[in-house]
Design a protein around this motif. Structure first.
Motif, mmCIF file in Angstrom:
data_model
loop_
_atom_site.group_PDB
_atom_site.id
_atom_site.type_symbol
_atom_site.label_atom_id
_atom_site.label_comp_id
_atom_site.label_asym_id
_atom_site.label_seq_id
_atom_site.Cartn_x
_atom_site.Cartn_y
_atom_site.Cartn_z
ATOM 1 N N THR A 1 -13.520 6.946 -0.879
ATOM 2 C CA THR A 1 -12.077 6.937 -1.119
ATOM 3 C C THR A 1 -11.307 7.406 0.105
ATOM 4 O O THR A 1 -11.744 8.296 0.838
ATOM 5 N N GLU A 2 -10.133 6.807 0.298
ATOM 6 C CA GLU A 2 -9.294 7.130 1.448
ATOM 7 C C GLU A 2 -8.846 8.579 1.425
ATOM 8 O O GLU A 2 -8.838 9.266 2.458
ATOM 9 N N ASP A 3 -8.458 9.089 0.246
ATOM 10 C CA ASP A 3 -7.943 10.452 0.194
ATOM 11 C C ASP A 3 -9.028 11.472 0.519
ATOM 12 O O ASP A 3 -8.775 12.455 1.223
ATOM 13 N N ASN A 4 -10.250 11.262 0.061
ATOM 14 C CA ASN A 4 -11.320 12.206 0.390
ATOM 15 C C ASN A 4 -11.625 12.200 1.881
ATOM 16 O O ASN A 4 -11.832 13.253 2.492
ATOM 17 N N ARG A 5 -11.653 11.023 2.474
ATOM 18 C CA ARG A 5 -11.931 10.930 3.911
ATOM 19 C C ARG A 5 -10.885 11.691 4.723
ATOM 20 O O ARG A 5 -11.211 12.417 5.657
ATOM 21 N N GLU A 6 -9.608 11.505 4.372
ATOM 22 C CA GLU A 6 -8.539 12.172 5.110
ATOM 23 C C GLU A 6 -8.598 13.684 4.936
ATOM 24 O O GLU A 6 -8.405 14.440 5.891
ATOM 25 N N THR B 1 0.833 -1.195 0.000
ATOM 26 C CA THR B 1 0.000 0.000 0.000
ATOM 27 C C THR B 1 0.873 1.253 0.000
ATOM 28 O O THR B 1 1.776 1.388 0.822
ATOM 29 N N ILE B 2 0.609 2.148 -0.950
ATOM 30 C CA ILE B 2 1.264 3.458 -0.982
ATOM 31 C C ILE B 2 0.164 4.513 -0.930
ATOM 32 O O ILE B 2 -0.693 4.560 -1.811
ATOM 33 N N ILE B 3 0.176 5.321 0.106
ATOM 34 C CA ILE B 3 -0.842 6.354 0.240
ATOM 35 C C ILE B 3 -0.182 7.708 0.481
ATOM 36 O O ILE B 3 0.937 7.796 0.977
ATOM 37 N N THR B 4 -0.892 8.752 0.097
ATOM 38 C CA THR B 4 -0.422 10.118 0.321
ATOM 39 C C THR B 4 -0.837 10.560 1.717
ATOM 40 O O THR B 4 -1.943 10.258 2.176
ATOM 41 N N ASN B 5 0.041 11.274 2.385
ATOM 42 C CA ASN B 5 -0.316 11.891 3.662
ATOM 43 C C ASN B 5 -1.192 13.108 3.357
ATOM 44 O O ASN B 5 -0.698 14.209 3.155
ATOM 45 N N ASN B 6 -2.479 12.896 3.264
ATOM 46 C CA ASN B 6 -3.415 13.967 2.963
ATOM 47 C C ASN B 6 -3.700 14.852 4.166
ATOM 48 O O ASN B 6 -3.961 16.049 4.017
ATOM 49 N N TYR B 7 -3.674 14.251 5.338
ATOM 50 C CA TYR B 7 -4.154 14.941 6.544
ATOM 51 C C TYR B 7 -3.288 16.143 6.914
ATOM 52 O O TYR B 7 -3.800 17.245 7.132
ATOM 53 N N LYS C 1 -11.573 15.068 6.890
ATOM 54 C CA LYS C 1 -11.341 15.008 8.337
ATOM 55 C C LYS C 1 -10.385 16.113 8.785
ATOM 56 O O LYS C 1 -10.602 16.761 9.813
ATOM 57 N N ALA C 2 -9.325 16.354 7.995
ATOM 58 C CA ALA C 2 -8.404 17.447 8.325
ATOM 59 C C ALA C 2 -9.143 18.780 8.300
ATOM 60 O O ALA C 2 -8.957 19.635 9.173
ATOM 61 N N PHE C 3 -10.001 18.958 7.313
ATOM 62 C CA PHE C 3 -10.800 20.178 7.183
ATOM 63 C C PHE C 3 -11.643 20.415 8.436
ATOM 64 O O PHE C 3 -11.610 21.495 9.043
ATOM 65 N N THR C 4 -12.414 19.408 8.856
ATOM 66 C CA THR C 4 -13.291 19.571 10.013
ATOM 67 C C THR C 4 -12.511 19.643 11.325
ATOM 68 O O THR C 4 -12.893 20.387 12.236
ATOM 69 N N ASP C 5 -11.406 18.898 11.437
ATOM 70 C CA ASP C 5 -10.614 18.928 12.671
ATOM 71 C C ASP C 5 -10.016 20.311 12.922
ATOM 72 O O ASP C 5 -10.000 20.797 14.063
ATOM 73 N N ARG D 1 3.907 5.932 3.240
ATOM 74 C CA ARG D 1 3.216 7.223 3.127
ATOM 75 C C ARG D 1 4.096 8.231 2.399
ATOM 76 O O ARG D 1 5.276 8.389 2.729
ATOM 77 N N ILE D 2 3.493 8.919 1.432
ATOM 78 C CA ILE D 2 4.195 9.957 0.678
ATOM 79 C C ILE D 2 3.791 11.321 1.217
ATOM 80 O O ILE D 2 2.603 11.586 1.430
ATOM 81 N N SER D 3 4.756 12.188 1.460
ATOM 82 C CA SER D 3 4.460 13.521 1.976
ATOM 83 C C SER D 3 4.052 14.459 0.848
ATOM 84 O O SER D 3 4.396 14.257 -0.316
ATOM 85 N N ALA D 4 3.291 15.497 1.187
ATOM 86 C CA ALA D 4 2.839 16.503 0.225
ATOM 87 C C ALA D 4 2.990 17.873 0.882
ATOM 88 O O ALA D 4 3.099 17.985 2.103
ATOM 89 N N GLN D 5 2.979 18.937 0.079
ATOM 90 C CA GLN D 5 3.179 20.267 0.643
ATOM 91 C C GLN D 5 2.240 21.289 0.012
ATOM 92 O O GLN D 5 1.821 21.150 -1.132
ATOM 93 N N VAL D 6 1.931 22.324 0.791
ATOM 94 C CA VAL D 6 1.016 23.369 0.347
ATOM 95 C C VAL D 6 1.701 24.262 -0.682
ATOM 96 O O VAL D 6 2.870 24.624 -0.546
ATOM 97 N N LYS D 7 0.949 24.605 -1.742
ATOM 98 C CA LYS D 7 1.385 25.580 -2.744
ATOM 99 C C LYS D 7 0.453 26.781 -2.637
ATOM 100 O O LYS D 7 -0.690 26.743 -3.061
ATOM 101 N N TRP D 8 0.965 27.859 -2.050
ATOM 102 C CA TRP D 8 0.141 29.035 -1.794
ATOM 103 C C TRP D 8 0.153 29.955 -3.013
ATOM 104 O O TRP D 8 1.197 30.423 -3.438
#
Length: 324
Positions: free
Chosen positions: A181-186, A148-154, A189-193, A308-315
């Motif tokens: 989907t896993e990515d939408n759930r994460e 399993t390879i997933i993106t760290n969405n949270y 959840k980050a949005f509401t948290d 888990r693959i890390s991701a970063q914000v692009k402002w």
């Protein structure tokens, strides 16, 4: 139709010599190899590799399963898989969920990379074995033959949300992708948290269902414009939906970000053109790693630990500070 006999005749060699060249045997001189391969190209003769695979009972072909041709980030993933496959002398084919199952056999393909929400866990679990390893993206399956390879969405969505709040925004709406989907759930959840952490209430009536396609973002924006609950910022679970929403707003004279801010997720090529604030997922690297882990498992180097693959914000310019 050109056959192996035609190639042998044109090259002045026996059929067995042509066969040895095409199968990579070492008992043929370099000059003969070059002549045979040149004539194959001139005569447009391409041997039936699928037939050979069936006879030998093995394969050096990677199968990639996906079906959402509307999402441009797939091209980066495909490029990553293709580059690794070429480096390590593997072939690479793509199949949709409707036809993929019949190719998920060790006598046709060596293993599968799956990125398709419509491909069920049951099918993947049935196909996975020591002789047929699988790599899945954007879902978690616990199985000794599935990596399993997933993106760290949270984390990046949390960082994006906190910065938006710090800019002074208080009224939010969310456009989600397929809820299973896993990515939408994460991402949701980050949005509401983060909203909860900042003592801000989010009502479910401000959640708009989408499917990761631009059309669903466009539709959500049109519905928002009809309601009395107009948000200050629209957070979208991916870039395609965010771009669809921006287009709908602009068509109706609503300015982004002056009248409403918009964010996305994925950092597609179009998001850069539209100056969309988003989260960058390294999709080329995701594809390359998926192919690497699949080939390692094909060749007996068992590794099925979750990665888990890390991701970063692009402002960018679709969000601006409301604080003066």
């Amino acid at each position: 139709m050109t056959g192996i006999r035609d190639v042998a005749k044109a090259a002045g060699v026996s059929i067995s010599t042509v066969s040895n060249v095409l199968n990579g045997k070492q008992n043929v001189g370099d000059e003969t190899k070059e002549r045979v391969m040149r004539i194959c190209e001139e005569l447009s003769y391409y041997p039936n590799m699928a037939g050979k695979t069936l006879k030998k009972g093995n394969s050096r072909t990677i199968l990639f399963n996906f079906s959402d041709f509307d999402r441009s980030f797939f091209l980066k993933i495909i490029n990553g898989i293709s580059d690794y496959a070429n480096e390590y002398d593997y072939d690479f084919i793509i199949s949709t969920h409707k036809s993929c199952e019949k190719y998920m056999r060790s006598n046709l393909t060596a293993g599968c990379i799956s990125l398709d929400s419509r491909m069920t866990n049951e099918v993947l679990l049935k196909a996975a074995s020591e002789a047929y390893p699988i790599v899945v993206l954007d879902r978690v399956i616990h199985n000794p033959y599935i990596k399993t390879i997933i993106t760290n969405n949270y984390d990046p969505m949390s960082q994006l949300m906190q910065r938006v709040i710090d800019c002074g925004y208080r009224k939010f709406a969310f456009v989600g992708g397929p809820e299973a989907t896993e990515d939408n759930r994460e991402r949701y959840k980050a949005f509401t948290d983060v909203l909860e952490k900042n003592h801000m209430l989010f009502k479910r009536e401000n959640y708009y269902a989408g499917d990761y396609r631009e059309k669903s973002g466009y539709r959500a924006a049109k519905i928002i414009m009809l309601s009395e609950r107009f948000p200050e910022v629209l957070v979208c679970a991916n870039d395609n939906m965010a771009i669809g929403a921006i287009r709908a707003f602009r068509e109706n004279g609503i300015r982004v970000p002056e009248d409403i801010a918009v964010t996305g997720f994925d950092n597609t090529e179009m998001s850069g053109i539209m100056e969309l604030t988003t989260v960058e997922v390294p999709n080329y690297e995701r594809g390359y790693l998926a192919a690497q882990y699949l080939v390692e498992n094909i060749e007996g180097k068992r590794n099925v630990e979750l990665f888990r693959i890390s991701a970063q914000v692009k402002w960018r310019k679709t969000v601006e500070s409301k604080k003066k």
